[in-house]
Design a protein around this motif. Structure first.
Motif, PDB file in Angstrom:
ATOM      1  N   ASP A 334       0.825  -1.201   0.000  1.00  0.00           N
ATOM      2  CA  ASP A 334       0.000   0.000   0.000  1.00  0.00           C
ATOM      3  C   ASP A 334       0.868   1.264   0.000  1.00  0.00           C
ATOM      4  OD1 ASP A 334      -2.609  -0.635  -0.306  1.00  0.00           O
ATOM      5  OD2 ASP A 334      -3.243  -0.112   1.710  1.00  0.00           O
ATOM      6  N   ASP A 335       0.296   2.354  -0.519  1.00  0.00           N
ATOM      7  CA  ASP A 335       0.980   3.636  -0.473  1.00  0.00           C
ATOM      8  C   ASP A 335       1.291   4.050   0.967  1.00  0.00           C
ATOM      9  OD1 ASP A 335       0.467   3.515  -3.142  1.00  0.00           O
ATOM     10  OD2 ASP A 335      -0.500   5.467  -3.282  1.00  0.00           O
ATOM     11  N   GLY A 336       0.387   3.718   1.889  1.00  0.00           N
ATOM     12  CA  GLY A 336       0.578   4.137   3.273  1.00  0.00           C
ATOM     13  C   GLY A 336       1.873   3.620   3.858  1.00  0.00           C
ATOM     14  N   LEU A 337       2.203   2.371   3.585  1.00  0.00           N
ATOM     15  CA  LEU A 337       3.434   1.781   4.098  1.00  0.00           C
ATOM     16  C   LEU A 337       4.655   2.432   3.450  1.00  0.00           C
ATOM     17  CD1 LEU A 337       4.703  -0.334   5.907  1.00  0.00           C
ATOM     18  CD2 LEU A 337       4.485  -1.992   4.075  1.00  0.00           C
ATOM     19  N   VAL A 338       4.565   2.757   2.173  1.00  0.00           N
ATOM     20  CA  VAL A 338       5.686   3.399   1.484  1.00  0.00           C
ATOM     21  C   VAL A 338       5.946   4.784   2.060  1.00  0.00           C
ATOM     22  CG1 VAL A 338       6.474   4.314  -0.730  1.00  0.00           C
ATOM     23  CG2 VAL A 338       5.324   2.096  -0.631  1.00  0.00           C
ATOM     24  N   TYR A 339       4.896   5.598   2.196  1.00  0.00           N
ATOM     25  CA  TYR A 339       5.080   6.968   2.679  1.00  0.00           C
ATOM     26  C   TYR A 339       5.595   6.984   4.117  1.00  0.00           C
ATOM     27  CZ  TYR A 339       2.426   8.465  -1.428  1.00  0.00           C
ATOM     28  OH  TYR A 339       2.005   8.696  -2.714  1.00  0.00           O
ATOM     29  N   ASP A 340       5.014   6.163   4.976  1.00  0.00           N
ATOM     30  CA  ASP A 340       5.463   6.154   6.362  1.00  0.00           C
ATOM     31  C   ASP A 340       6.854   5.534   6.477  1.00  0.00           C
ATOM     32  OD1 ASP A 340       4.881   6.931   9.006  1.00  0.00           O
ATOM     33  OD2 ASP A 340       4.464   4.864   9.559  1.00  0.00           O
ATOM     34  N   GLY A 341       7.125   4.529   5.654  1.00  0.00           N
ATOM     35  CA  GLY A 341       8.464   3.950   5.651  1.00  0.00           C
ATOM     36  C   GLY A 341       9.517   4.966   5.239  1.00  0.00           C
ATOM     37  N   TYR A 342       9.224   5.745   4.199  1.00  0.00           N
ATOM     38  CA  TYR A 342      10.144   6.808   3.786  1.00  0.00           C
ATOM     39  C   TYR A 342      10.313   7.836   4.910  1.00  0.00           C
ATOM     40  CZ  TYR A 342      10.264   5.410  -1.160  1.00  0.00           C
ATOM     41  OH  TYR A 342      10.478   4.738  -2.343  1.00  0.00           O
ATOM     42  N   ALA A 343       9.214   8.229   5.526  1.00  0.00           N
ATOM     43  CA  ALA A 343       9.273   9.242   6.587  1.00  0.00           C
ATOM     44  C   ALA A 343      10.143   8.771   7.737  1.00  0.00           C
ATOM     45  CB  ALA A 343       7.863   9.568   7.078  1.00  0.00           C
ATOM     46  N   ARG A 344      10.042   7.517   8.096  1.00  0.00           N
ATOM     47  CA  ARG A 344      10.831   6.996   9.202  1.00  0.00           C
ATOM     48  C   ARG A 344      12.321   6.950   8.845  1.00  0.00           C
ATOM     49  NH1 ARG A 344       7.944   4.932  13.122  1.00  0.00           N
ATOM     50  NH2 ARG A 344       9.620   3.559  13.827  1.00  0.00           N
ATOM     51  N   MET A 345      12.636   6.638   7.591  1.00  0.00           N
ATOM     52  CA  MET A 345      14.029   6.688   7.152  1.00  0.00           C
ATOM     53  C   MET A 345      14.558   8.120   7.205  1.00  0.00           C
ATOM     54  SD  MET A 345      13.575   4.054   3.928  1.00  0.00           S
ATOM     55  CE  MET A 345      15.258   4.176   3.335  1.00  0.00           C
ATOM     56  N   MET A 346      13.745   9.084   6.803  1.00  0.00           N
ATOM     57  CA  MET A 346      14.154  10.486   6.837  1.00  0.00           C
ATOM     58  C   MET A 346      14.361  10.971   8.272  1.00  0.00           C
ATOM     59  SD  MET A 346      11.393  11.555   3.916  1.00  0.00           S
ATOM     60  CE  MET A 346      11.391  13.301   4.301  1.00  0.00           C
ATOM     61  N   LEU A 347      13.504  10.540   9.174  1.00  0.00           N
ATOM     62  CA  LEU A 347      13.653  10.948  10.571  1.00  0.00           C
ATOM     63  C   LEU A 347      14.940  10.407  11.173  1.00  0.00           C
ATOM     64  CD1 LEU A 347      10.047  10.613  12.062  1.00  0.00           C
ATOM     65  CD2 LEU A 347      11.409  12.685  11.870  1.00  0.00           C
ATOM     66  N   ARG A 348      15.280   9.174  10.849  1.00  0.00           N
ATOM     67  CA  ARG A 348      16.524   8.606  11.364  1.00  0.00           C
ATOM     68  C   ARG A 348      17.725   9.386  10.839  1.00  0.00           C
ATOM     69  NH1 ARG A 348      16.102   2.079  10.866  1.00  0.00           N
ATOM     70  NH2 ARG A 348      18.288   2.295  11.515  1.00  0.00           N
ATOM     71  N   GLN A 349      17.667   9.823   9.584  1.00  0.00           N
ATOM     72  CA  GLN A 349      18.742  10.650   9.049  1.00  0.00           C
ATOM     73  C   GLN A 349      18.795  11.996   9.756  1.00  0.00           C
ATOM     74  OE1 GLN A 349      17.331  10.384   4.933  1.00  0.00           O
ATOM     75  NE2 GLN A 349      19.246   9.350   4.355  1.00  0.00           N
ATOM     76  N   LEU A 350      17.626  12.570  10.022  1.00  0.00           N
ATOM     77  CA  LEU A 350      17.579  13.865  10.690  1.00  0.00           C
ATOM     78  C   LEU A 350      18.137  13.777  12.100  1.00  0.00           C
ATOM     79  CD1 LEU A 350      16.625  16.816  10.409  1.00  0.00           C
ATOM     80  CD2 LEU A 350      14.417  16.101  11.339  1.00  0.00           C
ATOM     81  N   VAL A 351      17.762  12.745  12.835  1.00  0.00           N
ATOM     82  CA  VAL A 351      18.272  12.559  14.193  1.00  0.00           C
ATOM     83  C   VAL A 351      19.779  12.356  14.176  1.00  0.00           C
ATOM     84  CG1 VAL A 351      18.216  11.013  16.189  1.00  0.00           C
ATOM     85  CG2 VAL A 351      16.086  11.690  15.091  1.00  0.00           C
ATOM     86  N   ALA A 352      20.295  11.709  13.131  1.00  0.00           N
ATOM     87  CA  ALA A 352      21.740  11.489  13.015  1.00  0.00           C
ATOM     88  C   ALA A 352      22.484  12.732  12.550  1.00  0.00           C
ATOM     89  CB  ALA A 352      22.009  10.333  12.057  1.00  0.00           C
TER      90      ALA A 352
END
Length: 702
Positions: A334-352
């Motif tokens: 589903d699109d929902g899993l893709v968008y949230d999965g991308y967002a979580r990857m971006m957040l981990r980069q931001l925290v790092a």
């Protein structure tokens, strides 16, 4: 100054609540405060502002000085393969890992596992790359593992809000894999607990000394660490408790959901309970102080807003209760899993500290529509491990619908149509029902968010009912920016946005409203951010995304229609392209209901749009809306006719049709059938409805 004062008051409320706002109590305070601030008048005097600032500062200081004791929590999916356990084996206590690994291999025997090269198999996807999963709840708290919590109380993982269940790496197909991601109970009686997380997972708790004497209760399997570093495996068929002792301080206590479902609850001592109540109590005091000192609102003014919010929450609860504060497992693919999965990857980069990587949004050139991944990342920053940000957008939707209907129709008509949109599912046949927006928002799709931003931009563009558009930069800038944001989330609504902006800009130029024109241009210029991203990160000149010309999406390009015309010219009525064109047009006219029976009604609505666009006596804004809606309808002639792609189009169609019925049809009926219309108006049901709507209108005017 009122808009800025209201924004400042809401910032004070958020400061009193603290971030992230990830529990229902503080979220309810935020919603109530937002309604009261927006519906009321905020004081411009200095003294109450200083008092409110002082109270909020004291409350924040109190939360810092008297925090509730925190429990370290770590959680993750438990996935290992034959070769090694990877990050889990390296980071978990050896004894605990062996117990969980043995249990995993028993439930999922290596001989029965799906093949790595099989499409949809979990073994071909990612494995945990860290011992404990990333949690948005722990961003501001410097958690040792995933996050720090003040209490434990969950009966299912959806309520525990385990964000890792929507990591992009776990996007395997449950129908092709022996490890299932999730199950959903679609029976009407299960609306509060529809979801069951089926993937194996674990949670670790480490208690400080403050919790000695508290009771830890659970149903399922728990690994309780001994003094020598080994673990007792304790399984309860029903909820049973064990008292925490001084020996348990700093020890690892695992809840394991591999062979058994897991539920846990902490029963704290009364001293801990008092400390747990201090933080929400101070948040309540701070929020109340801001509202009491700064906001004046008449009670009647908030009846309708709270009624619309209540209806929206009820519709959301019956559709998918996990949308109200939980974290549901999005469907694989589903699109929902893709968008949230991308967002979580971006957040981990931001925290790092990798800001450039986070802004990249995972893709150097956008393939998926780009906007929602950034909104999801911002949502997790503000609302933690929840989807309350998207819920907030959905709560705004009925108000935007009311504002649009009110701009072109009398107050009573606007009230009726808004209540039908929100509370009566009949609009689902015409793509104009709140339940449709909530359904796709709860699944994490981008369409509802884009349409909400579009409607908000349109409301700003139209201006106030009593004055219309004015030569103001700020309001025009806001409208242009919201249109750009809507396209950032869903580029397929470009035709309607382009015509509305072009018409508004030309009208402003004719009226010599140059500040308004500048605001529209500067605000909408943000839409070029997508092309800039694609050029900077990918070196490609792509305006929106690379999917616009994919054959599976561009189902009927203009060349296909030309081929269909050529077949008709040769009297080949059964030709391939004629059949494709007939199928595409039928899908368009079937509308969001996708029912052939709706074709005549939807076709009549299209004719009304053409009539209004040519109707010189109509409101110029209504004619422009009809033109924009007709342009947006053309998208369905080329791209898929799935209902969710066209909800906005048919909602605007309903708006124009309703305005046409009120402005042209009813006067004709009164003139041609005066007795019939009088009988209808004097019917008891009509009189009762008129009285009810009259009272609601008085509340709004009050």
């Amino acid at each position: 100054m009122q808009p800025w004062l209201k924004l400042a008051a809401l910032i004070l409320v958020v400061a009193a609540l603290g971030l992230p706002v990830n529990d229902l109590f503080r979220y309810a305070l935020l919603v109530v405060a937002t309604v009261l601030v927006v519906a009321g008048t905020v004081s411009a005097q200095l003294a109450p502002w200083l008092a409110a600032l002082a109270v909020v500062a004291l409350c924040v200081l109190g939360q810092m000085l008297f925090p509730a004791p925190r429990i370290e929590e770590g959680h993750n999916v438990f996935l290992i393969d034959v070769a090694a356990g990877g990050a889990l084996e390296a980071g978990l206590p050896r004894a605990a890992f062996r117990i969980m690994a043995t249990e995993f291999n028993t439930i999922y025997p290596p001989a029965r596992r799906c093949a790595r090269d099989q499409v949809g198999c979990w073994r071909g996807q990612a494995f945990p790359d860290r011992t404990f999963a990333f949690s948005a709840d722990g961003i501001f708290d410097r958690a040792a593992y995933s996050r720090r919590v003040t209490g434990i109380d969950f009966s299912d993982p959806v309520g525990l809000r385990l964000g890792f269940i929507n990591e992009l790496g776990y996007n395997w197909n449950s129908r092709a894999s022996d490890v299932i991601r999730a199950r959903r109970d679609r029976s009407s009686l299960a609306f509060l607990h529809q979801w069951t997380l089926a993937m194996p997972w674990f949670v670790l708790y480490r208690f400080p000394a403050d919790f000695v004497g508290s009771g830890l209760c659970w149903r399922g399997e728990v690994l309780w660490e001994r003094a020598d570093g080994t673990f007792d495996t304790i399984t309860h068929a029903d909820m049973q408790c064990r008292t925490l002792t001084p020996d348990d301080v700093g020890r690892d206590i695992f809840g394991v959901a591999i062979a058994h479902e897991l539920a846990m609850r902490l029963v704290p001592t009364w001293q801990v309970r008092l400390r747990q109540l201090a933080e929400p109590g101070l948040a309540l005091i701070g929020s109340f102080a801001v509202l009491a000192l700064l906001v004046h609102v008449r009670g009647r003014r908030v009846v309708l807003p709270f009624a619309l919010i209540a209806v929206t929450l009820l519709v959301a609860m019956f559709n998918d209760a996990s949308f109200l504060g939980g974290v549901r497992p999005f469907d694989s693919g589903d699109d929902g899993l893709v968008y949230d999965g991308y967002a979580r990857m971006m957040l981990r980069q931001l925290v790092a500290g990798d800001v450039a990587g986070a802004l990249k949004g995972v893709e150097p050139v956008f393939y998926f529509t780009p906007g929602l991944r950034y909104l999801r990342a911002a949502e997790h920053l503000i609302f933690g491990e929840s989807y309350l940000g998207y819920l907030s957008l959905v709560l705004l939707l009925p108000f935007l619908v009311f504002a649009l209907f009110r701009r072109f129709l009398p107050l009573t008509w606007a009230l009726v149509l808004t209540l039908v949109f929100a509370a009566v599912p009949l609009g689902a046949f015409f793509g104009s029902s709140l339940v449709q927006y909530i359904k796709w928002a709860a699944r994490g799709f981008a369409d509802p968010a884009a349409y909400i931003f579009f409607l908000a931009a349109f409301v700003l563009l139209l201006g106030r009912l009593d004055e219309g558009p004015r030569d103001r930069f700020a309001r025009a800038f806001g409208a242009g920016l919201l249109f750009a944001l809507a396209l950032f989330v869903r580029p397929n609504i470009t035709p309607a946005a382009g015509i509305l902006l072009a018409g508004a800009g030309l009208a402003a130029l004719a009226q010599r409203h140059f500040r308004r024109v500048a605001g529209l241009v500067v605000g909408f210029a943000a839409v070029l951010g997508m092309a800039l991203h694609n050029w900077v990160y990918g070196g490609a000149l792509v305006l929106f995304t690379t999917t616009a010309e994919l054959p599976r999406l561009l189902q009927m390009p203009p060349s296909a229609y030309l081929a269909a015309l050529a077949e008709l010219a040769h009297l080949n009525f059964a030709g391939e392209y004629v059949a494709r064109a007939r199928h595409q047009i039928a899908g368009w006219l079937a509308g969001p209901s996708e029912m052939i029976a709706m074709v005549p009604l939807d076709a009549a609505a299209i004719l009304v749009l053409i009539r209004v666009a040519l109707w010189r006596a109509a409101d110029p804004w209504l004619r422009l809306t009809a033109l924009a809606t007709l342009a947006q309808h053309c998208v369905a002639l080329f791209y898929p006719g799935d209902g969710r792609y066209h909800y906005l189009t048919w909602l605007l169609t309903l708006l124009v049709v309703a305005a046409w019925v009120h402005g042209e049809v009813l006067p004709v009926l009164r003139r041609w059938f005066p007795r019939f219309t009088q009988r209808v108006a004097k019917h008891p049901a009509s009189l009762a409805l008129a009285r009810g709507l009259g009272r609601m209108s008085e509340m709004l005017r009050g």
